[in-house]
Design an enzyme around this catalytic site. Structure first.
Site, PDB file in Angstrom:
ATOM      1  N   HIS A 138       1.159   3.256  -1.397  1.00 22.89           N
ATOM      2  CA  HIS A 138       1.643   2.286  -2.378  1.00 22.89           C
ATOM      3  C   HIS A 138       3.156   2.158  -2.232  1.00 22.89           C
ATOM      4  CE1 HIS A 138      -1.871   1.075  -4.620  1.00 22.89           C
ATOM      5  NE2 HIS A 138      -2.260   2.325  -4.778  1.00 22.89           N
ATOM      6  N   ILE A 140       5.729   3.090  -3.834  1.00 15.78           N
ATOM      7  CA  ILE A 140       6.555   4.287  -3.971  1.00 15.78           C
ATOM      8  C   ILE A 140       6.502   5.148  -2.709  1.00 15.78           C
ATOM      9  CG2 ILE A 140       4.750   5.751  -5.011  1.00 15.78           C
ATOM     10  CD1 ILE A 140       6.900   6.787  -6.957  1.00 15.78           C
ATOM     11  N   ASP A 168       6.625  -3.700  -1.660  1.00 13.56           N
ATOM     12  CA  ASP A 168       5.519  -4.659  -1.708  1.00 13.56           C
ATOM     13  C   ASP A 168       6.018  -6.097  -1.597  1.00 13.56           C
ATOM     14  OD1 ASP A 168       3.727  -2.611  -2.009  1.00 13.56           O
ATOM     15  OD2 ASP A 168       3.223  -3.029  -4.087  1.00 13.56           O
TER      16      ASP A 168
END
Length: 393
Positions: A138, A140, A168
């Protein structure tokens, strides 16, 4: 008004945030975007709270102006429908792990054989190659592995979980749009498309623009609060007497002089020019003392008249009421489909010839299946057969 990308047709297989944000930008600029969604495995963004009129606000925003065709890609008939669509589409955007589209028979090589002009964009966490290519991740994680988190934070508390999805959106979405539009320009010269491999970690690594350049050329390792722009200088946030915050970016001498003059401490300006860490630390302490003497409202009024690169930290509700953002019309009213509208963030790009008005919020799964298939020449009877066989929804 058709928009600058009105000539482009996009098949969007992506879910969640990176791909949908990219195709949102394309759709806002006039591209025809068709989402290919699973009728059984829901995009989790659709259920993300908060909800407005029973619809996720995030989904309604990220998927506005797009049509939805629900296909079970595990069935041969669904794959054949995609192959027909590819014949007159310019771009395929997908966000599966490496190899998934190939196993479905929808990889780049298979679709390029149908349409040599096709531009095929894959957004993944780690790219199509390397030992991490099949690893889950993800935002992070990408910021952590790319080195960004190693100097974005505080010494006493460590790295900061950012409130926005930098890897992202900045990494995956924006780089995908830049890359695919570059491929469109190249295709105008060559007549052929190409494959674009977008790794969000690679793109996040490129965000180490200044610190990374310094390390690679000079061996200077960035750490928390040891760089000019990461808390190692007076360039920072300062708390008011009543617990609010203001940002201070008065890097240039002229701005530093205005900052210090506004606070009634003109003698501090010389310290802002010193590269010595101890001088910067002492200056930060003095600035914090001055900020804490005043309320947030007093500080806002004080710096409203000073060209010092000092601005308040606003909540979203406050930002929406700021005269600059209101003047820039950062909010659009987007039709829901029932005669009402939903307030959404507008496309941030301003074209002199304008952009088409938003058409609708994110559609229900398969909302346009019949329409799309009819355009391909399917009869109502055949569409009904495919629905009964659960090929479509």
């Amino acid at each position: 008004m058709s928009g600058p990308l009105a000539s482009l047709k996009v098949l969007d297989f992506s879910t969640l945030l990176p791909g949908p944000f990219a195709s949102l930008l394309l759709a806002d600029m006039g591209a025809e975007v068709l989402r290919i969604e699973s009728p059984t495995r829901m995009d989790l963004l659709r259920v993300l709270p908060p909800h407005d009129h029973g619809v996720s606000a995030s989904h309604a925003y990220l998927n506005r102006n797009k049509r939805s065709l629900a296909l079970d890609l595990k069935q041969a008939e669904a794959v054949e429908i995609v192959r027909q669509l590819v014949k007159d589409h310019d771009i395929v955007l997908e966000q599966f792990r490496p190899g998934v589209m190939e196993r479905l028979g929808l990889g780049y090589e298979a679709l390029k054989a149908i349409n040599p002009k096709l531009i095929y964009v894959s957004i993944t966490g780690y790219g199509q190659t390397g030992p991490y290519k099949d690893r889950a991740g993800h935002d992070i994680n990408y910021l952590a592995l790319s080195g960004v988190a190693s100097y974005t934070g505080r010494r006493d508390s460590g790295p900061l979980p950012l409130g926005v999805q930098l890897a992202d959106v900045g990494g995956g979405s924006l780089h995908a749009v830049i890359g695919l539009l570059a491929a469109v320009i190249a295709r105008q010269q060559s007549g052929v498309g190409q494959y674009l491999d977008v790794s969000m970690t690679d793109c996040a690594f490129s965000f180490n623009a200044m610190a990374g350049a310094g390390y690679l050329a000079c061996g200077v390792e960035p750490e928390w609060e040891n760089q000019v722009l990461n808390g190692g200088s007076f360039y920072d946030y300062y708390r008011s007497r009543d617990g609010r915050w203001l940002s201070v970016g008065s890097l240039e001498p002229a701005f530093m002089q205005q900052l210090c003059a506004a606070l009634g401490r003109p003698e501090l300006a010389a310290q802002g020019l010193s590269p010595k860490p101890e001088q910067q630390k002492a200056l930060k302490q003095q600035l914090q003392i001055e900020f804490e003497k005043r309320s947030f409202a007093e500080l806002c009024a004080l710096f409203a008249a000073a060209d010092a690169c000092v601005e308040p930290v606003l909540s979203l509700s406050e930002a929406l009421e700021h005269p600059q953002l209101k003047a820039r019309e950062v909010v659009s009213q987007v039709p829901r489909g029932d005669g009402s509208t939903q307030a959404q963030m507008a496309c941030p790009l301003k074209f002199s010839q304008g952009l088409p008005a938003p058409r609708h919020i994110g559609a229900a799964v398969g909302a346009h299946s019949d329409e799309v298939l009819a355009e391909l020449g399917f009869s109502a009877r055949r569409i009904d057969e495919l629905r009964r066989a659960k090929v479509i929804k």
